[in-house]
Motif scaffolding. Sequence first.
Motif, PDB file in Angstrom:
ATOM      1  N   LEU A 141       0.821  -1.207   0.000  1.00  0.00           N
ATOM      2  CA  LEU A 141       0.000   0.000   0.000  1.00  0.00           C
ATOM      3  C   LEU A 141       0.858   1.261   0.000  1.00  0.00           C
ATOM      4  N   ILE A 142       2.039   1.174   0.628  1.00  0.00           N
ATOM      5  CA  ILE A 142       2.909   2.342   0.806  1.00  0.00           C
ATOM      6  C   ILE A 142       3.805   2.593  -0.405  1.00  0.00           C
ATOM      7  N   LYS A 143       4.145   1.552  -1.152  1.00  0.00           N
ATOM      8  CA  LYS A 143       5.218   1.640  -2.146  1.00  0.00           C
ATOM      9  C   LYS A 143       5.016   2.740  -3.187  1.00  0.00           C
ATOM     10  N   ASN A 144       3.762   3.075  -3.490  1.00  0.00           N
ATOM     11  CA  ASN A 144       3.515   4.127  -4.477  1.00  0.00           C
ATOM     12  C   ASN A 144       3.468   5.520  -3.854  1.00  0.00           C
ATOM     13  N   LYS A 145       3.513   5.588  -2.524  1.00  0.00           N
ATOM     14  CA  LYS A 145       3.453   6.877  -1.839  1.00  0.00           C
ATOM     15  C   LYS A 145       4.838   7.429  -1.524  1.00  0.00           C
ATOM     16  N   LEU A 146       5.799   6.528  -1.348  1.00  0.00           N
ATOM     17  CA  LEU A 146       7.146   6.949  -0.965  1.00  0.00           C
ATOM     18  C   LEU A 146       8.172   6.393  -1.943  1.00  0.00           C
ATOM     19  N   PRO A 147       9.062   7.226  -2.436  1.00  0.00           N
ATOM     20  CA  PRO A 147      10.094   6.723  -3.353  1.00  0.00           C
ATOM     21  C   PRO A 147      11.043   5.740  -2.681  1.00  0.00           C
ATOM     22  N   ASN A 148      11.298   5.920  -1.381  1.00  0.00           N
ATOM     23  CA  ASN A 148      12.223   5.050  -0.650  1.00  0.00           C
ATOM     24  C   ASN A 148      11.452   3.974   0.108  1.00  0.00           C
ATOM     25  N   THR A 149      10.918   3.013  -0.617  1.00  0.00           N
ATOM     26  CA  THR A 149      10.223   1.882  -0.007  1.00  0.00           C
ATOM     27  C   THR A 149      10.816   0.604  -0.576  1.00  0.00           C
ATOM     28  N   GLU A 150      11.590  -0.100   0.242  1.00  0.00           N
ATOM     29  CA  GLU A 150      12.207  -1.351  -0.198  1.00  0.00           C
ATOM     30  C   GLU A 150      11.154  -2.450  -0.142  1.00  0.00           C
ATOM     31  N   LEU A 151      10.903  -3.106  -1.284  1.00  0.00           N
ATOM     32  CA  LEU A 151       9.827  -4.074  -1.377  1.00  0.00           C
ATOM     33  C   LEU A 151      10.055  -5.281  -0.474  1.00  0.00           C
ATOM     34  N   ILE A 152       8.945  -5.809   0.047  1.00  0.00           N
ATOM     35  CA  ILE A 152       8.954  -7.031   0.849  1.00  0.00           C
ATOM     36  C   ILE A 152       8.491  -8.185  -0.032  1.00  0.00           C
ATOM     37  N   HIS A 153       9.116  -9.336   0.139  1.00  0.00           N
ATOM     38  CA  HIS A 153       8.806 -10.494  -0.703  1.00  0.00           C
ATOM     39  C   HIS A 153       8.491 -11.721   0.142  1.00  0.00           C
ATOM     40  N   ASN A 154       7.621 -12.580  -0.394  1.00  0.00           N
ATOM     41  CA  ASN A 154       7.401 -13.892   0.224  1.00  0.00           C
ATOM     42  C   ASN A 154       8.560 -14.826  -0.076  1.00  0.00           C
ATOM     43  N   ASP A 155       9.206 -14.613  -1.221  1.00  0.00           N
ATOM     44  CA  ASP A 155      10.287 -15.479  -1.683  1.00  0.00           C
ATOM     45  C   ASP A 155      11.608 -14.710  -1.619  1.00  0.00           C
ATOM     46  N   HIS A 164       7.546 -16.016   7.731  1.00  0.00           N
ATOM     47  CA  HIS A 164       8.615 -15.057   7.492  1.00  0.00           C
ATOM     48  C   HIS A 164       8.474 -14.424   6.102  1.00  0.00           C
ATOM     49  N   ILE A 165       8.798 -13.135   6.042  1.00  0.00           N
ATOM     50  CA  ILE A 165       8.868 -12.395   4.789  1.00  0.00           C
ATOM     51  C   ILE A 165      10.261 -11.790   4.687  1.00  0.00           C
ATOM     52  N   TYR A 166      10.634 -11.324   3.485  1.00  0.00           N
ATOM     53  CA  TYR A 166      12.030 -10.984   3.228  1.00  0.00           C
ATOM     54  C   TYR A 166      12.168  -9.619   2.553  1.00  0.00           C
ATOM     55  N   GLN A 167      13.244  -8.940   2.917  1.00  0.00           N
ATOM     56  CA  GLN A 167      13.496  -7.596   2.422  1.00  0.00           C
ATOM     57  C   GLN A 167      15.002  -7.372   2.374  1.00  0.00           C
ATOM     58  N   LYS A 168      15.467  -6.614   1.381  1.00  0.00           N
ATOM     59  CA  LYS A 168      16.884  -6.277   1.362  1.00  0.00           C
ATOM     60  C   LYS A 168      17.222  -5.475   2.608  1.00  0.00           C
ATOM     61  N   PHE A 169      18.276  -5.867   3.296  1.00  0.00           N
ATOM     62  CA  PHE A 169      18.670  -5.184   4.530  1.00  0.00           C
ATOM     63  C   PHE A 169      19.344  -3.858   4.191  1.00  0.00           C
ATOM     64  N   ILE A 170      18.877  -2.807   4.853  1.00  0.00           N
ATOM     65  CA  ILE A 170      19.439  -1.465   4.667  1.00  0.00           C
ATOM     66  C   ILE A 170      20.146  -1.074   5.964  1.00  0.00           C
ATOM     67  N   LYS A 171      21.420  -0.817   5.868  1.00  0.00           N
ATOM     68  CA  LYS A 171      22.184  -0.434   7.050  1.00  0.00           C
ATOM     69  C   LYS A 171      21.899   1.023   7.395  1.00  0.00           C
ATOM     70  N   GLY A 172      21.639   1.274   8.665  1.00  0.00           N
ATOM     71  CA  GLY A 172      21.361   2.643   9.081  1.00  0.00           C
ATOM     72  C   GLY A 172      20.816   2.692  10.493  1.00  0.00           C
ATOM     73  N   GLN A 173      20.162   3.791  10.834  1.00  0.00           N
ATOM     74  CA  GLN A 173      19.594   4.003  12.159  1.00  0.00           C
ATOM     75  C   GLN A 173      18.084   3.784  12.105  1.00  0.00           C
ATOM     76  N   VAL A 174      17.572   2.983  13.040  1.00  0.00           N
ATOM     77  CA  VAL A 174      16.147   2.673  13.069  1.00  0.00           C
ATOM     78  C   VAL A 174      15.416   3.727  13.894  1.00  0.00           C
ATOM     79  N   VAL A 175      14.365   4.289  13.319  1.00  0.00           N
ATOM     80  CA  VAL A 175      13.602   5.358  13.958  1.00  0.00           C
ATOM     81  C   VAL A 175      12.189   4.874  14.252  1.00  0.00           C
ATOM     82  N   GLY A 176      11.754   5.007  15.517  1.00  0.00           N
ATOM     83  CA  GLY A 176      10.383   4.719  15.906  1.00  0.00           C
ATOM     84  C   GLY A 176       9.626   6.016  16.103  1.00  0.00           C
TER      85      GLY A 176
END
Length: 322
Positions: free
Chosen positions: A130-144, A187-199
């Motif tokens: 739902l978010i991927k078209n709203k934000l340019p920086n959205t790393e896709l999540i995959h089942n595979d 479990h679902i999968y996403q490319k890991f992005i190194k950085g600081q996690v913000v809540g």
Amino acid sequence: MNILIYEYILGEVITKKNAFLLNEAKIIISEKINNLSNKYSDSKTSILINKENQKLFKEGNIIYRNDNINANLEILNLFHEFDKAFILAPEENNILYNIIKFLEEKKIPHLNCSSVFIQETYDKQKTNNLIKNKLPNTELIHNDYKKINEKEPIVAKIKDGLGADMLYIFKDRNDLENNKNFLTKKHIYQKFIKGQVVGVNIFSKDGIFEILSLNEQIYERKSANEIFLKEMRIGAFNDHINDFKHIVQDILKGFTGYDGFFGMDFIISENKEIFFLEINPRLTTSYTFLRESIGFNPAELYNNVSFKFNIKENKKFSISVS
């Protein structure tokens, strides 16, 4: 305003799976009771818990669960004494959604986000789509996981999991395949992005939202692949309020029913790009420390969402959460 609180972990029989969440549940709900009791001092704030947990919880007016009936029905039976309900439960297996949906069907007013918002956000992959078209920086999540470049690091997480439960980072596809015994069908999968996690701690009412704090989440490795949340730095990114306010506003366009307290998680990459991670349609752990940071009772927001404060002046501090 008389309020009935039901916290799922405290309200059920302790199992090995939920035992480690008991203390966290107790801390969050204790803070919620204190805030509501102070705000509505002439009213009654009660909590419905299982008798097994009576030694763990002494605050507030306690009502002990009747194990012979479903918790939803018990809330319904008790509700003639109350004006509103508040529910804290995990998104896992639609637990939170099913309770809130039941309350709405029975016309029981509550202080949670709507069942519609919970249904749209509890599943991390569904939200990602739902978010991927709203934000340019959205790393896709995959089942595979094979849809991610075999040389890229991979993060694996439970699609409707709570916090950092069963959260893994793998150096590449080969590392993941050598450790597949850790993974489940959820479990679902996403490319890991190194950085600081913000809540991001958010309150909203009638479509108006306020960001209350921007916290840094510090993770450490439990093993070669598994990580856990060790520390939370409350208000660490409050100076970035303008950037995050625009991003949160863009994300919430198209969603409805986001009333009450909820959270979002992001990563600020090493290149200073902000990547969306997930929405948590409920109180998060950081609520426990919110009052000390913002300098007023968060329950005030139920009557006045535009309660005036300058987030850049809020108190910053670190808390160990492991």
